[in-house]
Design a protein around this motif. Structure first.
Motif, short mmCIF file in Angstrom:
data_model
loop_
_atom_site.label_atom_id
_atom_site.label_comp_id
_atom_site.label_asym_id
_atom_site.label_seq_id
_atom_site.Cartn_x
_atom_site.Cartn_y
_atom_site.Cartn_z
N ASP A 222 -1.68 6.98 5.04
CA ASP A 222 -1.60 5.57 5.36
C ASP A 222 -2.76 5.09 6.22
O ASP A 222 -3.15 3.93 6.16
CB ASP A 222 -0.31 5.24 6.11
CG ASP A 222 0.87 5.01 5.17
OD1 ASP A 222 0.64 5.01 3.94
OD2 ASP A 222 1.98 4.82 5.67
N TYR B 74 0.82 -1.20 0.00
CA TYR B 74 0.00 0.00 0.00
C TYR B 74 0.86 1.27 0.00
O TYR B 74 0.54 2.25 -0.66
CB TYR B 74 -0.95 0.01 1.20
CG TYR B 74 -1.92 -1.15 1.23
CD1 TYR B 74 -2.29 -1.83 0.07
CD2 TYR B 74 -2.46 -1.57 2.43
CE1 TYR B 74 -3.18 -2.89 0.12
CE2 TYR B 74 -3.37 -2.63 2.48
CZ TYR B 74 -3.72 -3.29 1.32
OH TYR B 74 -4.60 -4.34 1.36
N ARG C 37 0.72 3.96 -3.06
CA ARG C 37 0.41 5.36 -2.74
C ARG C 37 1.38 6.30 -3.45
O ARG C 37 1.04 7.44 -3.75
CB ARG C 37 0.48 5.55 -1.22
CG ARG C 37 0.53 6.97 -0.77
CD ARG C 37 -0.75 7.66 -0.41
NE ARG C 37 -1.68 6.92 0.39
CZ ARG C 37 -2.99 6.99 0.17
NH1 ARG C 37 -3.47 7.73 -0.78
NH2 ARG C 37 -3.82 6.30 0.91
N GLN D 189 -13.57 1.65 0.44
CA GLN D 189 -13.66 3.09 0.67
C GLN D 189 -12.29 3.78 0.66
O GLN D 189 -12.21 4.99 0.77
CB GLN D 189 -14.35 3.36 2.01
CG GLN D 189 -15.75 2.80 2.09
CD GLN D 189 -16.64 3.29 0.95
OE1 GLN D 189 -16.68 4.48 0.67
NE2 GLN D 189 -17.33 2.38 0.28
N SER D 190 -11.23 3.01 0.52
CA SER D 190 -9.88 3.57 0.51
C SER D 190 -9.68 4.46 -0.71
O SER D 190 -10.25 4.22 -1.77
CB SER D 190 -8.85 2.44 0.49
OG SER D 190 -7.56 2.95 0.26
N ASN D 191 -8.84 5.46 -0.56
CA ASN D 191 -8.51 6.30 -1.72
C ASN D 191 -7.17 5.91 -2.33
O ASN D 191 -6.59 6.66 -3.10
CB ASN D 191 -8.54 7.79 -1.34
CG ASN D 191 -7.49 8.16 -0.31
OD1 ASN D 191 -6.67 7.34 0.10
ND2 ASN D 191 -7.53 9.39 0.15
N LEU D 192 -6.67 4.73 -2.00
CA LEU D 192 -5.44 4.22 -2.59
C LEU D 192 -5.63 4.05 -4.10
O LEU D 192 -6.64 3.48 -4.53
CB LEU D 192 -5.08 2.87 -1.97
CG LEU D 192 -3.73 2.32 -2.39
CD1 LEU D 192 -2.62 3.00 -1.60
CD2 LEU D 192 -3.70 0.82 -2.15
N ASP E 9 -5.83 5.33 6.00
CA ASP E 9 -7.04 4.87 5.33
C ASP E 9 -6.81 3.64 4.46
O ASP E 9 -7.65 3.27 3.68
CB ASP E 9 -7.66 5.99 4.49
CG ASP E 9 -6.76 6.45 3.35
OD1 ASP E 9 -6.90 7.59 2.93
OD2 ASP E 9 -5.92 5.67 2.89
N LEU E 10 -5.68 2.97 4.63
CA LEU E 10 -5.34 1.86 3.75
C LEU E 10 -5.83 0.51 4.26
O LEU E 10 -5.91 -0.43 3.49
CB LEU E 10 -3.82 1.80 3.55
CG LEU E 10 -3.23 3.03 2.90
CD1 LEU E 10 -1.74 2.84 2.76
CD2 LEU E 10 -3.87 3.33 1.58
N GLU E 11 -6.05 0.39 5.51
CA GLU E 11 -6.35 -0.91 6.07
C GLU E 11 -7.68 -1.47 5.58
O GLU E 11 -8.67 -0.76 5.48
CB GLU E 11 -6.37 -0.85 7.60
CG GLU E 11 -5.02 -0.47 8.18
CD GLU E 11 -3.90 -1.41 7.77
OE1 GLU E 11 -4.10 -2.63 7.76
OE2 GLU E 11 -2.82 -0.91 7.43
N LEU F 228 -8.15 -4.66 -0.20
CA LEU F 228 -8.19 -3.25 0.16
C LEU F 228 -9.61 -2.82 0.47
O LEU F 228 -10.56 -3.22 -0.22
CB LEU F 228 -7.64 -2.44 -1.01
CG LEU F 228 -7.42 -0.97 -0.81
CD1 LEU F 228 -6.35 -0.74 0.25
CD2 LEU F 228 -6.98 -0.34 -2.11
N ASP F 229 -9.77 -2.01 1.48
CA ASP F 229 -11.08 -1.48 1.84
C ASP F 229 -11.66 -0.72 0.64
O ASP F 229 -10.98 0.15 0.08
CB ASP F 229 -10.92 -0.53 3.03
CG ASP F 229 -12.24 0.02 3.54
OD1 ASP F 229 -13.19 0.20 2.73
OD2 ASP F 229 -12.32 0.30 4.74
#
Length: 133
Positions: free
Chosen positions: A127, A11, A15, A51-54, A129-131, A48-49
């Motif tokens: 970082d 991640y 990023r 909702q993540s912005n990754l 918001d990556l989980e 990856l979640d």
């Protein structure tokens, strides 16, 4: 390196891929010190979640191909749309045609590729918001 550490490293690399650029699953695996684990990179992104912005969509195959997610899924179309929104040209591909093995098209890696020799593994902003849940 356990799975959680591997995912966190993946991640952090993803990023750092600049807008308008792509890299391969294999190159990310190399950058995190596990060069023979490109499939594991794909698995990390799969979990990856949502909702993540990754920018997961900036990761494609080493041939430049957007990988199919299988019949009845929209992942390849979403990935293509995200890449094109960043100005990345995607050629070919019949997204969504059942039985097609073309995935979502192809990106010219000479034009849009991002292949640094190393990356900074320090704290990267965002970082938290990556989980995945």
């Amino acid at each position: 390196m356990d799975a959680a550490e591997f995912h966190a490293a993946v991640y952090r690399v993803v990023r750092q891929i600049p807008p308008g650029k792509v890299t391969s699953y294999g190159h990310i695996a190399k950058l995190v010190g596990m060069p023979r684990h490109s499939r594991h990179v794909g698995q990390a992104l799969k979990y990856l979640d949502p909702q993540s912005n990754l920018p997961w969509y900036r990761v494609i195959s080493s041939s430049g191909q957007i990988s199919s997610r299988g019949p009845g899924t929209s992942g390849a179309r979403r990935q293509r749309d995200e890449l094109e929104a960043e100005g990345i040209e995607v050629t070919g591909g019949e997204v969504g045609l059942e039985g097609g093995n073309d995935g979502g098209g192809r990106v010219n890696l000479r034009t849009y590729g991002w292949f640094p020799d190393s990356v900074d593994f320090g704290e990267v902003q965002g970082d938290e918001d990556l989980e995945a849940d």
